[in-house]
Write a protein that holds these residues in place. Sequence first.
Motif, PDB file in Angstrom:
ATOM      1  N   LEU A 177       0.829  -1.209   0.000  1.00  8.61           N
ATOM      2  CA  LEU A 177       0.000   0.000   0.000  1.00  8.61           C
ATOM      3  C   LEU A 177       0.865   1.263   0.000  1.00  8.61           C
ATOM      4  O   LEU A 177       0.598   2.213  -0.736  1.00  8.61           O
ATOM      5  CB  LEU A 177      -0.935  -0.026   1.224  1.00  8.61           C
ATOM      6  CG  LEU A 177      -1.880   1.148   1.389  1.00  8.61           C
ATOM      7  CD1 LEU A 177      -2.830   1.263   0.213  1.00  8.61           C
ATOM      8  CD2 LEU A 177      -2.689   1.019   2.672  1.00  8.61           C
ATOM      9  N   LEU A 178       1.905   1.235   0.809  1.00  5.12           N
ATOM     10  CA  LEU A 178       2.782   2.412   0.896  1.00  5.12           C
ATOM     11  C   LEU A 178       3.527   2.639  -0.423  1.00  5.12           C
ATOM     12  O   LEU A 178       3.700   3.779  -0.863  1.00  5.12           O
ATOM     13  CB  LEU A 178       3.792   2.239   2.032  1.00  5.12           C
ATOM     14  CG  LEU A 178       3.211   2.209   3.442  1.00  5.12           C
ATOM     15  CD1 LEU A 178       4.289   1.918   4.459  1.00  5.12           C
ATOM     16  CD2 LEU A 178       2.546   3.528   3.783  1.00  5.12           C
TER      17      LEU A 178
ATOM     18  N   PHE B 220       2.476   1.687  -3.392  1.00  5.61           N
ATOM     19  CA  PHE B 220       1.494   2.146  -4.372  1.00  5.61           C
ATOM     20  C   PHE B 220       1.213   3.647  -4.174  1.00  5.61           C
ATOM     21  O   PHE B 220       1.186   4.420  -5.131  1.00  5.61           O
ATOM     22  CB  PHE B 220       0.214   1.313  -4.248  1.00  5.61           C
ATOM     23  CG  PHE B 220      -0.840   1.679  -5.245  1.00  5.61           C
ATOM     24  CD1 PHE B 220      -0.625   1.490  -6.608  1.00  5.61           C
ATOM     25  CD2 PHE B 220      -2.040   2.227  -4.836  1.00  5.61           C
ATOM     26  CE1 PHE B 220      -1.589   1.851  -7.534  1.00  5.61           C
ATOM     27  CE2 PHE B 220      -3.012   2.585  -5.756  1.00  5.61           C
ATOM     28  CZ  PHE B 220      -2.790   2.402  -7.109  1.00  5.61           C
ATOM     29  N   GLY B 221       1.061   4.044  -2.931  1.00  9.56           N
ATOM     30  CA  GLY B 221       0.813   5.458  -2.626  1.00  9.56           C
ATOM     31  C   GLY B 221       1.983   6.330  -3.040  1.00  9.56           C
ATOM     32  O   GLY B 221       1.796   7.406  -3.632  1.00  9.56           O
ATOM     33  N   THR B 222       3.192   5.872  -2.752  1.00 15.45           N
ATOM     34  CA  THR B 222       4.384   6.651  -3.119  1.00 15.45           C
ATOM     35  C   THR B 222       4.479   6.802  -4.639  1.00 15.45           C
ATOM     36  O   THR B 222       4.760   7.896  -5.145  1.00 15.45           O
ATOM     37  CB  THR B 222       5.653   5.969  -2.562  1.00 15.45           C
ATOM     38  OG1 THR B 222       5.503   5.843  -1.149  1.00 15.45           O
ATOM     39  CG2 THR B 222       6.901   6.762  -2.863  1.00 15.45           C
TER      40      THR B 222
ATOM     41  N   MET C 294       2.015   6.713  -6.678  1.00 15.01           N
ATOM     42  CA  MET C 294       0.926   7.614  -7.083  1.00 15.01           C
ATOM     43  C   MET C 294       1.349   9.066  -6.916  1.00 15.01           C
ATOM     44  O   MET C 294       1.011   9.914  -7.721  1.00 15.01           O
ATOM     45  CB  MET C 294      -0.320   7.363  -6.227  1.00 15.01           C
ATOM     46  CG  MET C 294      -1.270   6.317  -6.743  1.00 15.01           C
ATOM     47  SD  MET C 294      -1.894   6.632  -8.400  1.00 15.01           S
ATOM     48  CE  MET C 294      -2.819   8.144  -8.188  1.00 15.01           C
ATOM     49  N   LYS C 295       2.093   9.322  -5.842  1.00 17.13           N
ATOM     50  CA  LYS C 295       2.519  10.705  -5.588  1.00 17.13           C
ATOM     51  C   LYS C 295       3.370  11.227  -6.763  1.00 17.13           C
ATOM     52  O   LYS C 295       3.225  12.355  -7.181  1.00 17.13           O
ATOM     53  CB  LYS C 295       3.319  10.794  -4.284  1.00 17.13           C
ATOM     54  CG  LYS C 295       3.806  12.205  -4.033  1.00 17.13           C
ATOM     55  CD  LYS C 295       4.663  12.365  -2.828  1.00 17.13           C
ATOM     56  CE  LYS C 295       5.301  13.746  -2.871  1.00 17.13           C
ATOM     57  NZ  LYS C 295       5.985  14.096  -1.667  1.00 17.13           N
ATOM     58  N   TYR C 296       4.253  10.364  -7.248  1.00 15.49           N
ATOM     59  CA  TYR C 296       5.169  10.819  -8.289  1.00 15.49           C
ATOM     60  C   TYR C 296       4.596  10.646  -9.698  1.00 15.49           C
ATOM     61  O   TYR C 296       4.793  11.491 -10.553  1.00 15.49           O
ATOM     62  CB  TYR C 296       6.512  10.076  -8.175  1.00 15.49           C
ATOM     63  CG  TYR C 296       7.261  10.481  -6.933  1.00 15.49           C
ATOM     64  CD1 TYR C 296       7.948  11.692  -6.893  1.00 15.49           C
ATOM     65  CD2 TYR C 296       7.237   9.694  -5.794  1.00 15.49           C
ATOM     66  CE1 TYR C 296       8.613  12.090  -5.741  1.00 15.49           C
ATOM     67  CE2 TYR C 296       7.895  10.082  -4.632  1.00 15.49           C
ATOM     68  CZ  TYR C 296       8.580  11.280  -4.615  1.00 15.49           C
ATOM     69  OH  TYR C 296       9.216  11.685  -3.480  1.00 15.49           O
TER      70      TYR C 296
ATOM     71  N   GLU D 246      -2.913   5.751 -11.872  1.00 16.09           N
ATOM     72  CA  GLU D 246      -3.129   4.504 -11.132  1.00 16.09           C
ATOM     73  C   GLU D 246      -2.510   3.290 -11.841  1.00 16.09           C
ATOM     74  O   GLU D 246      -1.863   2.457 -11.210  1.00 16.09           O
ATOM     75  CB  GLU D 246      -4.629   4.300 -10.887  1.00 16.09           C
ATOM     76  CG  GLU D 246      -5.167   5.367  -9.940  1.00 16.09           C
ATOM     77  CD  GLU D 246      -6.682   5.404  -9.806  1.00 16.09           C
ATOM     78  OE1 GLU D 246      -7.323   4.353  -9.972  1.00 16.09           O
ATOM     79  OE2 GLU D 246      -7.225   6.489  -9.517  1.00 16.09           O
ATOM     80  N   THR D 247      -2.705   3.196 -13.165  1.00 13.32           N
ATOM     81  CA  THR D 247      -2.162   2.044 -13.902  1.00 13.32           C
ATOM     82  C   THR D 247      -0.634   2.067 -13.912  1.00 13.32           C
ATOM     83  O   THR D 247       0.013   1.042 -13.683  1.00 13.32           O
ATOM     84  CB  THR D 247      -2.694   2.041 -15.351  1.00 13.32           C
ATOM     85  OG1 THR D 247      -4.079   2.328 -15.309  1.00 13.32           O
ATOM     86  CG2 THR D 247      -2.457   0.719 -16.035  1.00 13.32           C
TER      87      THR D 247
ATOM     88  N   LYS E 207       0.631   1.076 -10.544  1.00 16.96           N
ATOM     89  CA  LYS E 207       0.521  -0.372 -10.307  1.00 16.96           C
ATOM     90  C   LYS E 207       1.676  -1.101 -11.006  1.00 16.96           C
ATOM     91  O   LYS E 207       2.322  -1.970 -10.411  1.00 16.96           O
ATOM     92  CB  LYS E 207      -0.833  -0.858 -10.837  1.00 16.96           C
ATOM     93  CG  LYS E 207      -1.258  -2.186 -10.279  1.00 16.96           C
ATOM     94  CD  LYS E 207      -2.621  -2.563 -10.788  1.00 16.96           C
ATOM     95  CE  LYS E 207      -2.800  -4.058 -10.679  1.00 16.96           C
ATOM     96  NZ  LYS E 207      -3.981  -4.538 -11.366  1.00 16.96           N
TER      97      LYS E 207
ATOM     98  N   VAL F 204       4.918  -0.515  -9.142  1.00 18.36           N
ATOM     99  CA  VAL F 204       5.069  -1.318  -7.914  1.00 18.36           C
ATOM    100  C   VAL F 204       5.505  -2.749  -8.282  1.00 18.36           C
ATOM    101  O   VAL F 204       6.381  -3.321  -7.632  1.00 18.36           O
ATOM    102  CB  VAL F 204       3.763  -1.334  -7.077  1.00 18.36           C
ATOM    103  CG1 VAL F 204       3.898  -2.252  -5.875  1.00 18.36           C
ATOM    104  CG2 VAL F 204       3.419   0.064  -6.602  1.00 18.36           C
TER     105      VAL F 204
ATOM    106  N   ALA G  38       3.265   8.351   0.727  1.00 18.68           N
ATOM    107  CA  ALA G  38       2.207   7.399   0.375  1.00 18.68           C
ATOM    108  C   ALA G  38       0.830   8.023   0.588  1.00 18.68           C
ATOM    109  O   ALA G  38      -0.046   7.905  -0.271  1.00 18.68           O
ATOM    110  CB  ALA G  38       2.358   6.130   1.205  1.00 18.68           C
TER     111      ALA G  38
ATOM    112  N   GLY H 227       0.082  10.522  -2.074  1.00 21.16           N
ATOM    113  CA  GLY H 227      -0.250   9.844  -3.334  1.00 21.16           C
ATOM    114  C   GLY H 227      -1.644   9.250  -3.301  1.00 21.16           C
ATOM    115  O   GLY H 227      -2.427   9.421  -4.240  1.00 21.16           O
ATOM    116  N   LEU H 228      -1.965   8.569  -2.203  1.00 24.47           N
ATOM    117  CA  LEU H 228      -3.268   7.901  -2.105  1.00 24.47           C
ATOM    118  C   LEU H 228      -4.416   8.912  -2.039  1.00 24.47           C
ATOM    119  O   LEU H 228      -5.527   8.628  -2.479  1.00 24.47           O
ATOM    120  CB  LEU H 228      -3.298   6.972  -0.880  1.00 24.47           C
ATOM    121  CG  LEU H 228      -2.350   5.763  -0.964  1.00 24.47           C
ATOM    122  CD1 LEU H 228      -2.256   5.059   0.383  1.00 24.47           C
ATOM    123  CD2 LEU H 228      -2.777   4.775  -2.028  1.00 24.47           C
TER     124      LEU H 228
ATOM    125  N   VAL I 270      -4.252  -3.109  -4.246  1.00 23.53           N
ATOM    126  CA  VAL I 270      -3.338  -3.756  -3.286  1.00 23.53           C
ATOM    127  C   VAL I 270      -3.481  -5.281  -3.366  1.00 23.53           C
ATOM    128  O   VAL I 270      -2.487  -6.006  -3.389  1.00 23.53           O
ATOM    129  CB  VAL I 270      -3.614  -3.249  -1.851  1.00 23.53           C
ATOM    130  CG1 VAL I 270      -2.846  -4.053  -0.815  1.00 23.53           C
ATOM    131  CG2 VAL I 270      -3.231  -1.784  -1.738  1.00 23.53           C
TER     132      VAL I 270
END
Lengths: 186, 112
Positions: free
Chosen positions: A36-37, A39-41, A43-45, A49-50, A53, A56, B41, B44-45, B58
């Motif tokens: 999760l972390l 994926f979030g990181t 997403m930030k950069y 979403e694709t 993913k 990651v 994170a 981003g989320l 996930v």
Amino acid sequence: MQKNNYENFTDTELLEKYYSTNTIDLIGILLQRYTLLLFGTCMKYLKDETKSKDAVQQIFLKVLNELPKYKVTFFKSWIYMIAKNHCLMLLRNKTEFKSLENFEIENDFELDKDELIIKEQDFEFLELSIKELNVEQQNCIQQFYILKKSYAEISKTTGYNLMQVKSHIQNGKRNLKILITQKREQ
Amino acid sequence: MKSNYKINEEQLLKYLNGSLNNDELHEFEKKMADSTLLNDAVEGLQTIKNKTSIDHYVSDLNKQLHEFTTSKKRRRLKNKSSINFWIIASIVLIIIICIIGYFTLDLTFKTN
């Protein structure tokens, strides 16, 4: 993966077990803690979403290939550096990025709470050091740590936006650490 | 424990949904201030509009991870078994050479 058997293991314990047994499943368990972390990181950069993913998945493969080659001590800092570099590489579309061997130097990316252990005699230094911060940092640090206000509440009372509040707290904390260390050495 | 305190996924998702109470919120934001990874994170989320999709991403990624580790294990096992095959083949070959050598020498002595 025998996830349940290792639920109470810390990252360091899992890493040690991996290096002594060479069991790939252990890297899987470790990585799963960070999905999760990561994926979030990403997403930030990458802001997609694709793409995040996919990124990651590439990071997973990278870790599975690279982890056996190095003796990693601070997994969280190491994986953060891998993820960040990977995203920056994708953004810049360059093939070269920071050597993984340098991860030790980068460990201070993570400002864990234990890094700011305040001993009793340091309270005086802390009080003096807070006064040396700039007004914005002073204000945010006091409201966050002393008055225990949330980012949103601080944002409301100070007029700074959420990003500014976060930034003042993080920078203030970093500066406090430096100032206290300097005072200890004097 | 440096770099080892656990980040609770459930808490993170609750933070994103705004469903943490004041104490939990403050504790979580303290963790954010302590960890660049967690902070990035969350940022981003927060950009994902449909928060329910996060769970799917996930779960897909964890399935993929499981496949990666399984295939790596299989490959490692395959390499190991092919090495074992060559070791056994070499031992059998050496034994055959020794037996042939023994009988050849034996036959030579007898004819002399």
